[in-house]
Design a protein around this motif. Structure first.
Motif, short mmCIF file in Angstrom:
data_model
loop_
_atom_site.label_atom_id
_atom_site.label_comp_id
_atom_site.label_asym_id
_atom_site.label_seq_id
_atom_site.Cartn_x
_atom_site.Cartn_y
_atom_site.Cartn_z
N GLY A 158 5.42 1.01 -1.11
CA GLY A 158 4.73 -0.42 -1.25
C GLY A 158 3.55 -0.40 -0.25
N PHE A 159 3.62 -0.07 0.86
CA PHE A 159 2.52 0.12 1.81
C PHE A 159 1.47 1.14 1.41
N ALA A 160 1.71 2.35 0.94
CA ALA A 160 0.92 3.31 0.52
C ALA A 160 -0.01 2.85 -0.54
N ARG A 161 0.55 2.15 -1.56
CA ARG A 161 -0.08 1.72 -2.65
C ARG A 161 -1.15 0.77 -2.14
N ILE A 162 -0.80 -0.38 -1.25
CA ILE A 162 -1.84 -1.09 -0.77
C ILE A 162 -2.86 -0.56 0.16
#
Length: 305
Positions: free
Chosen positions: A194-198
């Motif tokens: 999730g954070f990587a995509r943000i």
């Protein structure tokens, strides 16, 4: 994640968002985030990282106008069927200023190069520190150290615990950033999905992630960039807001208002049971030991300590 590590938790919300129009995100496989879970790292833990403003909702009845509200999914520890939510019976408008900051990675975390409490706190104030705690309002770093939860030896179950060297301010927002960490086996530690995509501008879906990404672009990434943190190196970043001073002191102020008139009407009953002078058998620094009882109004559920 051990029950001990979870015992100190209280919650918060982070409705954030990012520039999610990247075409690169269209080619990524669908990201499934369980309902009610923090979308940053839900593949590792539904609740963590914590505290997080993701779990904060509006509430005009509390001093700060908001309330920490944990979801049912986040409070249920599946493997043990243990529900952890102290905020249900004790509403708060932010997170404690001294609680541990928790995150978990299924690969475990190596503490190599991480500032410990016996190290120089100044090391944690540099932009290249592996663990960063940033005052989101002033942009200044806060000295912080980290350790692993030693209540379990299984790396995948160990929480990575961050603790501030100083008391955090009340009703204040802070940003946590992790970079350059290694997994327990010393291999590179990948950012949660999730954070990587943000971080990479690929958070077009699901909607919960896209909404979160917008606030990241507006409030979190710029603050870290101004401090000198390279966005591409981030493994995880999130924010949380501490509770108001009114919430922090309300219980003791309520007790004080109730007990003072009672003590004026009926002073405490004091009984001296034993007085011992120069008792150096247990502690050479004790000159006088007085043992007795003090009868006062009780504000706990039990007299047992």
């Amino acid at each position: 994640l051990s029950r001990f590590a979870l015992a100190g938790l209280l919650c918060g919300l982070s409705a954030s968002g990012c520039d999610s129009g990247s075409s690169a995100g269209d080619s990524l496989p669908p990201l499934v985030i369980p309902d009610g879970c923090n979308p940053l790292a839900s593949e590792h833990d539904c609740l963590l990282p914590y505290p997080s403003d993701f779990f904060v909702v509006p509430d005009p009845t509390l001093p700060a106008g908001k309330r920490v509200q944990l979801t049912a999914a986040a409070t249920l520890r599946t493997r043990r069927d243990v529900v952890v939510d102290f905020t249900a019976t004790h509403p708060v408008d932010g997170f404690s200023h001294h609680q541990p900051i928790l995150v978990r990675f299924a690969q475990g975390v190596s503490t190599d190069g991480v500032v410990f409490h016996t190290d120089d706190p100044q090391r944690s104030l540099r932009p290249d520190s592996k663990v960063i705690l940033l005052d989101a309002e002033s942009g200044q770093p806060v000295p912080v150290w980290a350790e692993l939860d030693l209540n379990t030896s299984e790396p995948s179950e160990q929480a990575f615990i961050l603790r501030s060297f100083v008391r955090l301010q009340s009703q204040h927002r802070y940003i946590v950033a992790l970079q350059g960490l290694l997994a327990a086996d010393k291999s590179p530690l990948p950012a949660p999905q999730g954070f990587a995509r943000i971080r990479d501008g690929q958070a077009a879906a699901p909607a919960s992630l896209a909404t979160l990404a917008t606030r990241y672009e507006r409030e979190i990434f710029p603050a870290l960039s101004r401090f000198g943190v390279e966005r591409a190196r981030l493994q995880l970043a999130w924010d949380f807001t501490t509770s108001s001073e009114a919430i922090n002191t309300r219980d003791m102020e309520t007790i004080r208002a109730d007990v003072l008139p009672k003590l004026q009407a009926k002073p405490p009953t004091v009984s001296i049971l034993k007085v011992t002078e120069n008792d150096t058998t247990t502690n050479p620094n004790i000159w006088l030991r007085v043992e007795g009882t003090l009868r006062v109004p009780l504000y706990l559920d039990s007299t047992e300590l």
